[in-house]
Design a protein around this motif. Sequence first.
Motif, PDB file in Angstrom:
ATOM      1  N   GLN A  98       0.826  -1.202   0.000  1.00 45.60           N
ATOM      2  CA  GLN A  98       0.000   0.000   0.000  1.00 45.60           C
ATOM      3  C   GLN A  98       0.862   1.256   0.000  1.00 45.60           C
ATOM      4  OE1 GLN A  98      -2.983   0.012   3.066  1.00 45.60           O
ATOM      5  NE2 GLN A  98      -4.226  -1.536   2.043  1.00 45.60           N
ATOM      6  N   GLY A  99       1.966   1.236   0.752  1.00 41.30           N
ATOM      7  CA  GLY A  99       2.898   2.355   0.703  1.00 41.30           C
ATOM      8  C   GLY A  99       3.530   2.490  -0.665  1.00 41.30           C
ATOM      9  N   TRP A 100       3.780   1.351  -1.307  1.00 44.74           N
ATOM     10  CA  TRP A 100       4.331   1.335  -2.663  1.00 44.74           C
ATOM     11  C   TRP A 100       3.347   2.003  -3.620  1.00 44.74           C
ATOM     12  CZ3 TRP A 100       4.784  -3.966  -5.622  1.00 44.74           C
ATOM     13  CH2 TRP A 100       5.197  -3.735  -6.954  1.00 44.74           C
ATOM     14  N   TYR A 101       2.092   1.539  -3.634  1.00 39.75           N
ATOM     15  CA  TYR A 101       1.100   2.066  -4.564  1.00 39.75           C
ATOM     16  C   TYR A 101       0.759   3.523  -4.254  1.00 39.75           C
ATOM     17  CZ  TYR A 101       0.354  -2.959  -5.381  1.00 39.75           C
ATOM     18  OH  TYR A 101       0.521  -4.289  -5.663  1.00 39.75           O
ATOM     19  N   ARG A 102       0.547   3.821  -2.957  1.00 44.50           N
ATOM     20  CA  ARG A 102       0.160   5.174  -2.584  1.00 44.50           C
ATOM     21  C   ARG A 102       1.266   6.177  -2.901  1.00 44.50           C
ATOM     22  NH1 ARG A 102      -0.713   4.277   2.416  1.00 44.50           N
ATOM     23  NH2 ARG A 102      -2.925   3.816   2.267  1.00 44.50           N
ATOM     24  N   GLY A 103       2.496   5.801  -2.584  1.00 45.77           N
ATOM     25  CA  GLY A 103       3.616   6.687  -2.866  1.00 45.77           C
ATOM     26  C   GLY A 103       3.802   6.936  -4.343  1.00 45.77           C
ATOM     27  N   ARG A 104       3.644   5.867  -5.156  1.00 49.39           N
ATOM     28  CA  ARG A 104       3.788   6.032  -6.600  1.00 49.39           C
ATOM     29  C   ARG A 104       2.685   6.926  -7.166  1.00 49.39           C
ATOM     30  NH1 ARG A 104       7.729   6.073  -8.017  1.00 49.39           N
ATOM     31  NH2 ARG A 104       7.236   7.975  -9.125  1.00 49.39           N
ATOM     32  N   ALA A 105       1.460   6.722  -6.685  1.00 48.88           N
ATOM     33  CA  ALA A 105       0.341   7.532  -7.158  1.00 48.88           C
ATOM     34  C   ALA A 105       0.550   9.001  -6.806  1.00 48.88           C
ATOM     35  CB  ALA A 105      -0.965   7.020  -6.557  1.00 48.88           C
ATOM     36  N   LEU A 106       0.986   9.272  -5.578  1.00 50.69           N
ATOM     37  CA  LEU A 106       1.218  10.648  -5.157  1.00 50.69           C
ATOM     38  C   LEU A 106       2.353  11.289  -5.946  1.00 50.69           C
ATOM     39  CD1 LEU A 106       0.846  10.293  -1.293  1.00 50.69           C
ATOM     40  CD2 LEU A 106      -0.652  11.560  -2.819  1.00 50.69           C
ATOM     41  N   ALA A 107       3.430  10.538  -6.137  1.00 50.48           N
ATOM     42  CA  ALA A 107       4.574  11.075  -6.880  1.00 50.48           C
ATOM     43  C   ALA A 107       4.176  11.457  -8.302  1.00 50.48           C
ATOM     44  CB  ALA A 107       5.712  10.053  -6.898  1.00 50.48           C
ATOM     45  N   GLU A 108       3.409  10.587  -8.960  1.00 47.37           N
ATOM     46  CA  GLU A 108       3.004  10.871 -10.338  1.00 47.37           C
ATOM     47  C   GLU A 108       2.023  12.036 -10.393  1.00 47.37           C
ATOM     48  OE1 GLU A 108       4.356   9.607 -13.042  1.00 47.37           O
ATOM     49  OE2 GLU A 108       5.706   8.572 -11.668  1.00 47.37           O
ATOM     50  N   SER A 109       1.162  12.140  -9.396  1.00 44.55           N
ATOM     51  CA  SER A 109       0.216  13.252  -9.356  1.00 44.55           C
ATOM     52  C   SER A 109       0.950  14.579  -9.189  1.00 44.55           C
ATOM     53  CB  SER A 109      -0.771  13.055  -8.209  1.00 44.55           C
ATOM     54  OG  SER A 109      -1.675  14.131  -8.131  1.00 44.55           O
ATOM     55  N   ILE A 110       1.938  14.612  -8.296  1.00 42.61           N
ATOM     56  CA  ILE A 110       2.722  15.824  -8.086  1.00 42.61           C
ATOM     57  C   ILE A 110       3.543  16.158  -9.322  1.00 42.61           C
ATOM     58  CG2 ILE A 110       4.578  16.853  -6.718  1.00 42.61           C
ATOM     59  CD1 ILE A 110       3.585  15.123  -4.363  1.00 42.61           C
ATOM     60  N   LYS A 111       4.109  15.141  -9.962  1.00 40.73           N
ATOM     61  CA  LYS A 111       4.892  15.374 -11.176  1.00 40.73           C
ATOM     62  C   LYS A 111       4.026  15.987 -12.276  1.00 40.73           C
ATOM     63  CE  LYS A 111       7.863  12.267 -12.694  1.00 40.73           C
ATOM     64  NZ  LYS A 111       8.427  11.050 -13.351  1.00 40.73           N
ATOM     65  N   THR A 112       2.841  15.423 -12.479  1.00 39.43           N
ATOM     66  CA  THR A 112       1.927  15.940 -13.493  1.00 39.43           C
ATOM     67  C   THR A 112       1.558  17.397 -13.211  1.00 39.43           C
ATOM     68  OG1 THR A 112       0.976  13.811 -14.128  1.00 39.43           O
ATOM     69  CG2 THR A 112      -0.422  15.742 -14.383  1.00 39.43           C
ATOM     70  N   SER A 113       1.217  17.706 -11.967  1.00 39.39           N
ATOM     71  CA  SER A 113       0.839  19.066 -11.616  1.00 39.39           C
ATOM     72  C   SER A 113       2.024  20.022 -11.743  1.00 39.39           C
ATOM     73  CB  SER A 113       0.294  19.105 -10.192  1.00 39.39           C
ATOM     74  OG  SER A 113      -0.883  18.325 -10.089  1.00 39.39           O
ATOM     75  N   SER A 114       3.228  19.545 -11.463  1.00 36.82           N
ATOM     76  CA  SER A 114       4.417  20.386 -11.598  1.00 36.82           C
ATOM     77  C   SER A 114       4.633  20.793 -13.048  1.00 36.82           C
ATOM     78  CB  SER A 114       5.656  19.650 -11.066  1.00 36.82           C
ATOM     79  OG  SER A 114       5.525  19.372  -9.690  1.00 36.82           O
ATOM     80  N   TRP A 115       4.440  19.854 -13.952  1.00 36.18           N
ATOM     81  CA  TRP A 115       4.603  20.179 -15.365  1.00 36.18           C
ATOM     82  C   TRP A 115       3.491  21.112 -15.843  1.00 36.18           C
ATOM     83  CZ3 TRP A 115       8.627  19.910 -18.388  1.00 36.18           C
ATOM     84  CH2 TRP A 115       9.665  19.026 -18.080  1.00 36.18           C
ATOM     85  N   LYS A 116       2.291  20.935 -15.342  1.00 35.97           N
ATOM     86  CA  LYS A 116       1.215  21.867 -15.697  1.00 35.97           C
ATOM     87  C   LYS A 116       1.555  23.275 -15.223  1.00 35.97           C
ATOM     88  CE  LYS A 116      -2.650  18.570 -15.701  1.00 35.97           C
ATOM     89  NZ  LYS A 116      -3.917  18.188 -15.032  1.00 35.97           N
ATOM     90  N   TYR A 117       2.105  23.371 -14.015  1.00 38.77           N
ATOM     91  CA  TYR A 117       2.494  24.689 -13.496  1.00 38.77           C
ATOM     92  C   TYR A 117       3.588  25.312 -14.361  1.00 38.77           C
ATOM     93  CZ  TYR A 117       4.556  28.204 -10.439  1.00 38.77           C
ATOM     94  OH  TYR A 117       5.062  29.376  -9.936  1.00 38.77           O
ATOM     95  N   CYS A 118       4.609  24.530 -14.688  1.00 38.91           N
ATOM     96  CA  CYS A 118       5.738  25.055 -15.466  1.00 38.91           C
ATOM     97  C   CYS A 118       5.328  25.452 -16.883  1.00 38.91           C
ATOM     98  CB  CYS A 118       6.851  24.020 -15.543  1.00 38.91           C
ATOM     99  SG  CYS A 118       7.624  23.673 -13.965  1.00 38.91           S
ATOM    100  N   MET A 119       4.383  24.709 -17.456  1.00 38.41           N
ATOM    101  CA  MET A 119       3.947  24.986 -18.825  1.00 38.41           C
ATOM    102  C   MET A 119       2.756  25.933 -18.885  1.00 38.41           C
ATOM    103  SD  MET A 119       6.084  23.405 -20.703  1.00 38.41           S
ATOM    104  CE  MET A 119       7.427  23.466 -19.504  1.00 38.41           C
ATOM    105  N   ARG A 120       2.327  26.435 -17.715  1.00 36.13           N
ATOM    106  CA  ARG A 120       1.169  27.340 -17.614  1.00 36.13           C
ATOM    107  C   ARG A 120      -0.113  26.655 -18.107  1.00 36.13           C
ATOM    108  NH1 ARG A 120       3.740  33.054 -19.961  1.00 36.13           N
ATOM    109  NH2 ARG A 120       5.863  32.682 -19.197  1.00 36.13           N
ATOM    110  N   GLY A 121      -0.199  25.359 -17.848  1.00 36.65           N
ATOM    111  CA  GLY A 121      -1.401  24.620 -18.200  1.00 36.65           C
ATOM    112  C   GLY A 121      -2.425  24.715 -17.081  1.00 36.65           C
ATOM    113  N   GLU A 122      -3.673  24.516 -17.430  1.00 41.05           N
ATOM    114  CA  GLU A 122      -4.733  24.569 -16.423  1.00 41.05           C
ATOM    115  C   GLU A 122      -4.553  23.444 -15.399  1.00 41.05           C
ATOM    116  OE1 GLU A 122      -6.779  26.913 -16.003  1.00 41.05           O
ATOM    117  OE2 GLU A 122      -6.166  27.979 -17.815  1.00 41.05           O
ATOM    118  N   PRO A 123      -4.824  23.686 -14.127  1.00 41.55           N
ATOM    119  CA  PRO A 123      -5.443  24.893 -13.549  1.00 41.55           C
ATOM    120  C   PRO A 123      -4.448  25.968 -13.127  1.00 41.55           C
ATOM    121  CG  PRO A 123      -5.265  23.227 -11.865  1.00 41.55           C
ATOM    122  CD  PRO A 123      -4.680  22.620 -13.115  1.00 41.55           C
TER     123      PRO A 123
END
Length: 313
Positions: A98-123
Motif C-alpha cells: 500500500q505504501g508502494w502504490y500510494r507513494g507512486r500515485a502521489l509522486a506521479e500526481s505531483i509530477k503531473t501538476s508540476s509540469w502543468k504549473y511550469c507549462m502554464r497549463g490549467e489549472p
Amino acid sequence: MCKGCVVNAASRQSDWTDNIMTTTQFEYPALYRTANVMSASSQSFFLWLVKAEYGLLLLATISSMNFYTTSLYFIIPALILIASLVLMITRSLLKPEQGWYRGRALAESIKTSSWKYCMRGEPFGDADNLAMRRSEFRTYLAEILSANRLIGDRMPPDQAAADQITTSMEDVRALPLEDRIRFYDTHRILEQRKWYAKKAGANKKASRLWVVASVIAYAVAIVLSLMRITQPTFVFWPIEPVIVVASSILGWMQVKKFNELASSYTLTAHEIGIIRGKIPEMKTEGDFSQFVVEAEQAFSREHTQWVARQQHA
C-alpha cells in the motif's frame, strides 16, 4: 537606452534561455522526492518479503526430504515453516504494497501538476499575477500533504526544508511560449515515450524468460515423477522442491504483472507518439495549455492504475 546595451541584454537573455533548454536536471517539489523514496523503499521491502517467503518454503521442502531419520532433524523444517509464517503475517499486517502504490500515485500526481504549473497549463494557466498561481500550486501541495499524512510523517528534515516550487520550475515557467513548447517536447514528451517503450520491452522480455523458467520447472517435476515409477523405493526424489519452485515462479509473475505492464506501457508509448504529432499546431498559450492537459492525462494513465491497485490492496 544605447543600441549596444539592447544587444547585450538580448544576448544575455538568449544565453539564459539556451542554458535552461539544455538543462537535463529538472527538480521537482520536495514532496515528489519524498513520495518517490517512500514508494521505492516500500516496493523493495514488499518484494523482499515475497522472495524471502518463497525461499523459506523451498528450504522447508528440501529439509523435509528425509536426509536424516532422527526426530531432532525434523525440527529444522518446522522452524523454517514458522519463520515463513512470521513473514507472511508481517506482510499481511504491515501491507508495504500500500505504501508502494500510494507513494507512486502521489509522486506521479505531483509530477503531473508540476509540469502543468511550469507549462502554464490549467489549472495553473497563464496569468498577470504570478503570485496567485504560485499560491494555488502551494495550496494544491498543502492539500496533498493534509490528505496523506503518511507522506509528512516520512519526510526527512532535509526534505522538509527543501523548496516546493523549485528554481528550475520557475525558470521554465518564465520561458517564452516557443521555448516552453520545445522544453516540454524534449524533457517531458520524448523522455516519457522513451521510458514507456523501454519498460514495455523489459517487461515483455521478463515475461518470456519467466514463462520459460516455469515450463522448465514443470518439465523437471514431470520427468522426476516418471522416473520415480521405475524406482519407487528411492526416497530422495526432489519433486516437492521443484513443484515449489514452479509455484513460486507463477506467484512472482502475478506479483510483477509482466504481461499487464508490457501491454499498458506499449499502448501509452503509442498514445504519446500520437499526441506529439500535434506539437506543430501549437500557436497560442490557450492551444498549448490544452495540449499539456491532454498529454498529462496520457502520462497519468499508469498513475490511475496505481490508485486502483492501492484501493484493492
